[in-house]
Scaffold this motif. Sequence first.
Motif, PDB file in Angstrom:
ATOM      1  N   SER A 187       0.829  -1.211   0.000  1.00 45.71           N
ATOM      2  CA  SER A 187       0.000   0.000   0.000  1.00 45.71           C
ATOM      3  C   SER A 187       0.861   1.258   0.000  1.00 45.71           C
ATOM      4  O   SER A 187       0.597   2.209  -0.744  1.00 45.71           O
ATOM      5  CB  SER A 187      -0.922  -0.012   1.221  1.00 45.71           C
ATOM      6  N   ARG A 188       1.894   1.263   0.817  1.00 44.61           N
ATOM      7  CA  ARG A 188       2.795   2.433   0.864  1.00 44.61           C
ATOM      8  C   ARG A 188       3.510   2.621  -0.469  1.00 44.61           C
ATOM      9  O   ARG A 188       3.762   3.755  -0.894  1.00 44.61           O
ATOM     10  CB  ARG A 188       3.805   2.270   1.995  1.00 44.61           C
ATOM     11  N   CYS A 189       3.832   1.517  -1.113  1.00 47.53           N
ATOM     12  CA  CYS A 189       4.550   1.612  -2.392  1.00 47.53           C
ATOM     13  C   CYS A 189       3.715   2.295  -3.462  1.00 47.53           C
ATOM     14  O   CYS A 189       4.256   2.896  -4.397  1.00 47.53           O
ATOM     15  CB  CYS A 189       4.961   0.215  -2.862  1.00 47.53           C
ATOM     16  N   GLN A 190       2.392   2.229  -3.338  1.00 48.70           N
ATOM     17  CA  GLN A 190       1.523   2.869  -4.326  1.00 48.70           C
ATOM     18  C   GLN A 190       1.581   4.384  -4.240  1.00 48.70           C
ATOM     19  O   GLN A 190       1.094   5.075  -5.137  1.00 48.70           O
ATOM     20  CB  GLN A 190       0.076   2.409  -4.134  1.00 48.70           C
ATOM     21  N   ARG A 191       2.164   4.895  -3.178  1.00 47.53           N
ATOM     22  CA  ARG A 191       2.194   6.346  -2.974  1.00 47.53           C
ATOM     23  C   ARG A 191       3.429   7.006  -3.584  1.00 47.53           C
ATOM     24  O   ARG A 191       3.581   8.222  -3.509  1.00 47.53           O
ATOM     25  CB  ARG A 191       2.117   6.651  -1.480  1.00 47.53           C
ATOM     26  N   VAL A 192       4.304   6.195  -4.157  1.00 49.07           N
ATOM     27  CA  VAL A 192       5.476   6.770  -4.821  1.00 49.07           C
ATOM     28  C   VAL A 192       5.346   6.562  -6.318  1.00 49.07           C
ATOM     29  O   VAL A 192       4.533   5.756  -6.795  1.00 49.07           O
ATOM     30  CB  VAL A 192       6.792   6.131  -4.300  1.00 49.07           C
ATOM     31  N   GLU A 193       6.140   7.283  -7.072  1.00 48.44           N
ATOM     32  CA  GLU A 193       6.119   7.177  -8.526  1.00 48.44           C
ATOM     33  C   GLU A 193       6.440   5.744  -8.962  1.00 48.44           C
ATOM     34  O   GLU A 193       7.178   5.026  -8.285  1.00 48.44           O
ATOM     35  CB  GLU A 193       7.146   8.163  -9.098  1.00 48.44           C
ATOM     36  N   LYS A 194       5.890   5.348 -10.099  1.00 52.48           N
ATOM     37  CA  LYS A 194       6.025   3.961 -10.564  1.00 52.48           C
ATOM     38  C   LYS A 194       7.465   3.465 -10.573  1.00 52.48           C
ATOM     39  O   LYS A 194       7.743   2.324 -10.200  1.00 52.48           O
ATOM     40  CB  LYS A 194       5.439   3.822 -11.973  1.00 52.48           C
ATOM     41  N   VAL A 195       8.373   4.310 -11.015  1.00 53.75           N
ATOM     42  CA  VAL A 195       9.756   3.856 -11.168  1.00 53.75           C
ATOM     43  C   VAL A 195      10.422   3.554  -9.830  1.00 53.75           C
ATOM     44  O   VAL A 195      11.452   2.872  -9.778  1.00 53.75           O
ATOM     45  CB  VAL A 195      10.587   4.911 -11.943  1.00 53.75           C
ATOM     46  N   TYR A 196       9.847   4.046  -8.722  1.00 50.25           N
ATOM     47  CA  TYR A 196      10.410   3.792  -7.399  1.00 50.25           C
ATOM     48  C   TYR A 196       9.755   2.599  -6.699  1.00 50.25           C
ATOM     49  O   TYR A 196      10.245   2.138  -5.673  1.00 50.25           O
ATOM     50  CB  TYR A 196      10.235   5.027  -6.508  1.00 50.25           C
ATOM     51  N   ARG A 197       8.658   2.135  -7.245  1.00 48.29           N
ATOM     52  CA  ARG A 197       7.887   1.120  -6.536  1.00 48.29           C
ATOM     53  C   ARG A 197       8.599  -0.222  -6.426  1.00 48.29           C
ATOM     54  O   ARG A 197       8.406  -0.954  -5.455  1.00 48.29           O
ATOM     55  CB  ARG A 197       6.524   0.939  -7.213  1.00 48.29           C
ATOM     56  N   PHE A 198       9.438  -0.546  -7.401  1.00 44.73           N
ATOM     57  CA  PHE A 198      10.073  -1.861  -7.380  1.00 44.73           C
ATOM     58  C   PHE A 198      11.078  -1.967  -6.237  1.00 44.73           C
ATOM     59  O   PHE A 198      11.202  -3.020  -5.609  1.00 44.73           O
ATOM     60  CB  PHE A 198      10.712  -2.156  -8.745  1.00 44.73           C
ATOM     61  N   ASP A 199      11.769  -0.895  -5.957  1.00 47.02           N
ATOM     62  CA  ASP A 199      12.667  -0.906  -4.802  1.00 47.02           C
ATOM     63  C   ASP A 199      11.858  -0.927  -3.510  1.00 47.02           C
ATOM     64  O   ASP A 199      12.245  -1.567  -2.522  1.00 47.02           O
ATOM     65  CB  ASP A 199      13.591   0.315  -4.823  1.00 47.02           C
ATOM     66  N   CYS A 200      10.718  -0.264  -3.526  1.00 48.29           N
ATOM     67  CA  CYS A 200       9.821  -0.279  -2.366  1.00 48.29           C
ATOM     68  C   CYS A 200       9.294  -1.697  -2.124  1.00 48.29           C
ATOM     69  O   CYS A 200       9.281  -2.189  -0.989  1.00 48.29           O
ATOM     70  CB  CYS A 200       8.675   0.698  -2.586  1.00 48.29           C
ATOM     71  N   TYR A 201       8.869  -2.355  -3.204  1.00 48.30           N
ATOM     72  CA  TYR A 201       8.424  -3.741  -3.084  1.00 48.30           C
ATOM     73  C   TYR A 201       9.555  -4.619  -2.546  1.00 48.30           C
ATOM     74  O   TYR A 201       9.335  -5.491  -1.705  1.00 48.30           O
ATOM     75  CB  TYR A 201       7.985  -4.287  -4.445  1.00 48.30           C
ATOM     76  N   ARG A 202      10.756  -4.399  -3.062  1.00 49.54           N
ATOM     77  CA  ARG A 202      11.906  -5.212  -2.648  1.00 49.54           C
ATOM     78  C   ARG A 202      12.118  -5.103  -1.137  1.00 49.54           C
ATOM     79  O   ARG A 202      12.317  -6.114  -0.447  1.00 49.54           O
ATOM     80  CB  ARG A 202      13.169  -4.750  -3.394  1.00 49.54           C
ATOM     81  N   GLN A 203      12.061  -3.899  -0.628  1.00 48.58           N
ATOM     82  CA  GLN A 203      12.262  -3.701   0.802  1.00 48.58           C
ATOM     83  C   GLN A 203      11.107  -4.286   1.615  1.00 48.58           C
ATOM     84  O   GLN A 203      11.304  -4.797   2.730  1.00 48.58           O
ATOM     85  CB  GLN A 203      12.432  -2.212   1.099  1.00 48.58           C
ATOM     86  N   THR A 204       9.906  -4.249   1.047  1.00 44.52           N
ATOM     87  CA  THR A 204       8.743  -4.824   1.720  1.00 44.52           C
ATOM     88  C   THR A 204       8.901  -6.327   1.901  1.00 44.52           C
ATOM     89  O   THR A 204       8.688  -6.871   2.998  1.00 44.52           O
ATOM     90  CB  THR A 204       7.463  -4.533   0.916  1.00 44.52           C
ATOM     91  N   TYR A 205       9.297  -7.016   0.839  1.00 47.27           N
ATOM     92  CA  TYR A 205       9.437  -8.477   0.924  1.00 47.27           C
ATOM     93  C   TYR A 205      10.663  -8.885   1.728  1.00 47.27           C
ATOM     94  O   TYR A 205      10.657  -9.938   2.384  1.00 47.27           O
ATOM     95  CB  TYR A 205       9.459  -9.085  -0.481  1.00 47.27           C
ATOM     96  N   LYS A 206      11.676  -8.055   1.690  1.00 48.59           N
ATOM     97  CA  LYS A 206      12.856  -8.344   2.513  1.00 48.59           C
ATOM     98  C   LYS A 206      12.490  -8.297   3.993  1.00 48.59           C
ATOM     99  O   LYS A 206      12.896  -9.159   4.786  1.00 48.59           O
ATOM    100  CB  LYS A 206      13.962  -7.327   2.209  1.00 48.59           C
ATOM    101  N   TYR A 207      11.704  -7.303   4.369  1.00 44.12           N
ATOM    102  CA  TYR A 207      11.297  -7.184   5.769  1.00 44.12           C
ATOM    103  C   TYR A 207      10.363  -8.331   6.161  1.00 44.12           C
ATOM    104  O   TYR A 207      10.505  -8.931   7.230  1.00 44.12           O
ATOM    105  CB  TYR A 207      10.597  -5.845   6.005  1.00 44.12           C
ATOM    106  N   ALA A 208       9.395  -8.648   5.291  1.00 40.11           N
ATOM    107  CA  ALA A 208       8.454  -9.739   5.589  1.00 40.11           C
ATOM    108  C   ALA A 208       9.200 -11.058   5.773  1.00 40.11           C
ATOM    109  O   ALA A 208       8.892 -11.832   6.686  1.00 40.11           O
ATOM    110  CB  ALA A 208       7.422  -9.852   4.475  1.00 40.11           C
ATOM    111  N   ALA A 209      10.193 -11.305   4.921  1.00 35.41           N
ATOM    112  CA  ALA A 209      10.974 -12.538   5.046  1.00 35.41           C
ATOM    113  C   ALA A 209      11.760 -12.564   6.352  1.00 35.41           C
ATOM    114  O   ALA A 209      11.897 -13.611   6.986  1.00 35.41           O
ATOM    115  CB  ALA A 209      11.922 -12.672   3.851  1.00 35.41           C
ATOM    116  N   SER A 210      12.255 -11.411   6.773  1.00 34.49           N
ATOM    117  CA  SER A 210      13.050 -11.360   8.001  1.00 34.49           C
ATOM    118  C   SER A 210      12.235 -11.762   9.229  1.00 34.49           C
ATOM    119  O   SER A 210      12.802 -12.206  10.231  1.00 34.49           O
ATOM    120  CB  SER A 210      13.633  -9.948   8.207  1.00 34.49           C
TER     121      SER A 210
END
Length: 208
Positions: A73-96
């Motif tokens: 949800s937070r990733c949707q608030r940034v420009e499209k080109v930034y969302r993939f890094d946002c997604y990456r950090q989201t899944y990294k945290y969830a995995a941790s």
Amino acid sequence: MFHFLRRCLCQVLIVSLTLSISLASPGYSRGTGTGGDGVGGGGGADLGGGGGSAGLSNAVTKSVAKSIQLGVSRCQRVEKVYRFDCYRQTYKYAASLLYGRVAYAGALEALTAVEKALDKIMARDADLQKPPVRRRLQQYKAIKPAAVPKATAELERALSSAQTILLRAPERTGTHYARIAEALDSNKVLLRSRLYPGGMDIFQTGFA
């Protein structure tokens, strides 16, 4: 008199020795505990570690699923080109959140696979000309605008593969893995919505 006192003293020593042995016996010392490793208790309670169903926890499952949903949800608030890094950090945290939890090994594998797919996208498509953007305490890097369609397709495939891993998990995982798979599906829905002609993010407001 001396013999009488000596006999009494011997009896006291025998009683004391018997009591000491009974207190030290395994049946007495076990009490109601389950041991230091948390295994062997009754009925497979929600434990933080351990194998099989005993290691699954509603609190952990909810925390992982919620971290993915809120992160996306937070990733949707940034420009499209930034969302993939946002997604990456989201899944990294969830995995941790699953490190060291044996019963969640399959879920950890699934989330780590998504994170690795996003690592690959960021390494290949990073836009070094565009400065990072900061949101609260997080900083996100951009990918090249032309790379967004390909990156979107790759991420959707990674999410589908992760869902397959989760939904094919052994029955002993109950609904825990399925709930995490549902969180991944929310990300897929948003990815598909972004492919709407003109680049308009339909359904975005539902996750903002």
